[in-house]
Write an enzyme that holds these catalytic residues in place. Structure first.
Site: not given
Ligand code: BES
Ligand code: ZN
Length: 667
Positions: A316-319, A342-343, A346, A365, A425, A433, A606
């Site tokens: 997911g992405m918290e836009n 989670h999102e 954020h 995170e 990245d 997290y 994914r």
């Molecule tokens: N903000 C993140 C996704 C992200 C992190 C995008 C770093 C780009 C760079 C998002 O909130 C996230 O943490 N997603 C997790 C899911 C979550 C339930 C732990 C994911 O995508 O695995």
């Molecule tokens: Zn996150």
């Protein structure tokens, strides 16, 4: 003065005197410090500390000229796979600012003008493969607006253009953006630093069959509006009137429909999966209510989720106002909705108070994982929440082990890593997290929930719509939770938690009787027990995952077959369970699951699922390598750039590399 008043009681007089002495002493200290070392007289408030912090991942110099507002006017060309148009930036500048510096990467810029259309001089700096280029625009006196005329190119990393075959509906194409961490500069020329918050507005022109949505108010033009002279197009308008970090500007275009959940929540998805998505996320409204009870009002108006096509590389992405989500959480039984928690979390930790640099990513995170679990506990009860905490901790241990292994990156086990010159990245592991969340759980354990919750509510309130660094956070923590008790700060090992490698020994280990049961069942089975005697009735999904993860790598073919016969893992509709099972199947060369493995790897992209499965296959020299290469050959064209980046080095290790796996697995 106090002597003249005459009528004051003695203690007041004494206090007044004391205050006077103190004031003089403080003045003397400040003046003295100033005289001998000017640096240490700097303002030490959290906000001032953040304002002084440099973001190594942006060329911007916001002290001179800062982007305040971005107005986009872009047309989506699905044939050429480009966005084309203008970005008009409104600036705040110092009186003598001569230019503004923007971040751009893989953009084709045709001209830069002022608001009246008069050309402005600009230069592009040297291209850095990670950072892109600095776009320096000259600012004639008094100019507060620059307009960049540009189009995106195929080298950009933020946009994924999907052919109809890659969508659920199969008939129409799809486009989505992914800005975090430093990809926004590949579709919007702006100052791409999370500390430079910007409001935005947009007009997005699309083919009439498609709908555009953004991380903004999506209800301004629900059906779009006509585009004069272009009967085959329509335009959607958006407005985000709260300042957001640029990585949170997001766009998706496709055959998208909407279904409301409650008064302020709803689901957007390709029409082909809309009903399924609406069923899955029925508890969204309850989650927002629970989150507000914990840490204060939801500040963004609506909260909606957009379910993307299966190549979306993240969970997911918290836009803001519009979480982007993978369809792999549509299990059909609402079992994987912690992703929404989670999102949603954020919306406070990340979007309201934002990491100022990518070295402070854990502030986004770690806080969010802690908050997510509190929402889950509120809505689904403490047992469920405890199971999720243990699963998270297990993932953290796996990542810590990889990072600490020879040739790994032990320095990435810090919450605050040094990422100068490094693509953020690369630091995408469970450390920010789960270690981050465990830091807050340690504080919870010491102070109790009422105190920690009051602190967190205050923190979100104090820094709403601001950005935060680790250093500034510590100052705030001292003031508002530790009450400047140095001894306590040492006892709690605050510095060790935030700046050192590994895990401090005052971590509060999570536990879950339900998962202990699942691990015991796995052990009994592995030791030769009959699968039929295991009491697995009513197992929740975390128990299945834990059960599978607890299996040794020495199961026999018969044991694998009897597990599958009893529980039908190969056919599981829950992708978390399916993933855990496929990992086991690869490890044990369980051939009946290989068609399902191939389907899984070719129908979703994914990173968290793909990278480890390919890595597991590559470890099976006699049969897995060939299979990995065959499947990847087929799947790669459909994967997002980020998933390719994660899997390429695994399946085709660069010459000379000792290991086939990348430094750290995705969370
Ligand atoms: N903000 C993140 C996704 C992200 C992190 C995008 C770093 C780009 C760079 C998002 O909130 C996230 O943490 N997603 C997790 C899911 C979550 C339930 C732990 C994911 O995508 O695995
Ligand atoms: Zn996150």
């Amino acid at each position: 003065m106090h002597i003249a008043s005459g009528k004051r009681p003695g203690w007041r007089l004494a206090l007044g005197f004391l205050a006077g002495v103190l004031l003089i002493a403080m003045l003397a200290i400040i003046l003295g410090l100033n005289a001998c070392s000017p640096g240490s007289a700097q303002d030490q408030t959290p906000t001032a500390i953040v304002a002084r912090t440099l973001d190594d991942h942006s060329y911007a110099r916001p002290q001179e000229a800062r982007v305040r507002h971005v107005d986009l006017d872009l047309t989506a060309d699905f044939t050429a796979k480009v966005l084309k148009g203008t970005a008009s930036l409104t600036l705040d500048t110092t009186a003598n600012a001569k230019h503004v510096i923007l971040d751009v990467k893989a953009l084709d810029i045709s001209s830069v003008t002022d608001a009246s259309g008069a050309p402005l001089q600009y230069t592009l700096g040297a291209l850095d493969p990670m950072m892109g280029e600095a776009l320096t625009v000259e600012l004639p006196q008094g100019r507060q607006k620059v307009v960049i005329h540009y189009q995106t190119t195929g080298d950009g990393t933020a946009l994924q253009w999907l052919d109809p075959a890659q969508t659920a509906g199969k008939k129409l194409p799809f486009l989505f953006s992914q800005g975090e961490e430093i990809n926004t500069r590949t579709w919007i020329p702006t100052q791409d630093s999370p500390a430079i918050r910007q409001t935005y507005s947009a007009r997005i022109v699309v083919p009439t069959a498609l709908v555009a949505v953004m991380s903004a108010d999506n209800k301004l033009t629900p059906k779009g509006e006509a585009v004069p002279g272009h009967p085959n197009q329509r335009a959607f308008r958006f407005d985000m009137d709260k300042p957001v970090a640029p990585y949170l500007i997001a766009l998706a275009i496709g055959d998208i429909g909407f279904k409301a959940e409650d008064r302020r929540t709803g689901v957007y998805a390709e029409k082909a999966v809309l009903d399924k998505a609406a069923y899955e996320f029925a508890d969204m409204g309850k989650m927002v209510d629970a989150a507000e009870k914990l840490y204060g009002p939801y500040q963004w108006g609506r909260y909606d989720v957009l379910v993307l096509p299966p190549s979306f590389p993240y969970g997911g992405m918290e836009n803001p106002t519009l979480t982007f989500a993978t369809p792999t959480v549509l299990a059909g039984d609402r079992s994987l909705v912690s992703l929404v928690a989670h999102e949603l979390a954020h919306s406070w930790s990340g979007n309201l108070v934002t990491n100022a640099t990518w070295e402070d990513f854990w502030l986004n995170e770690g806080f969010t994982v802690y908050f997510e679990n509190r929402i889950m506990e509120q809505v689904y009860g403490p047992d469920r929440a405890a199971m999720l905490r243990v699963l998270g901790y297990q993932d953290l241990q796996t990542d810590m082990k990889t990072l600490n292994a020879p040739g790994g990156h032990p320095e990435y086990t810090r919450l605050h890593p040094d990422l100068k010159g490094i693509n953020p990245d690369d630091y995408f592991t469970d450390v920010p997290y789960e270690k981050g969340a465990n830091f807050l759980r340690m504080l919870e354990h010491h102070f109790g929930r009422p105190k920690l919750d009051a602190y967190l509510t205050g923190y979100f309130h104090r820094y709403a719509f601001q950005s935060m660094t680790t250093e500034a956070f510590v100052v705030d923590l001292r003031q508002n939770l530790l009450h400047n008790d140095d001894g306590l700060e040492k006892d709690l090992k605050i510095h060790e938690w935030l700046y050192d490698e590994g895990m401090p020994d005052n971590v509060v280990l999570p536990s879950s009787p339900a998962l202990d049961e699942a691990a015991a069942a796995a052990k009994a089975f592995a030791a030769g027990g009959d699968v039929k005697t295991l009491n697995t009735t009513d197992y929740a999904y975390p128990q299945w995952v834990y059960f599978l993860n607890a299996m040794p790598d020495t199961l026999t073919a018969d044991q694998m077959a009897s597990l599958d016969a009893q529980y039908g893992f190969t056919k599981s509709h829950n992708d978390e369970i399916l993933f855990a099972w496929l990992m086991l199947a690869v490890q044990h060369h369980y051939l009946p699951a290989m068609p399902a493995l191939e389907t899984f790897l070719t129908t979703q992209g994914r990173m968290k699922f793909c990278q480890p499965l390919y890595a597991a296959l590559m470890k099976q020299a006699d049969w897995g390598v060939a299979l990995a290469q065959k499947i990847y050959g087929e799947a790669r064209p459909g994967y997002h750039y980020l998933t390719r980046e994660a899997v390429d080095p695994v399946v085709n290790p660069p010459a000379g590399s000792a290991s086939a796996s990348s430094p750290a697995s995705a969370t």
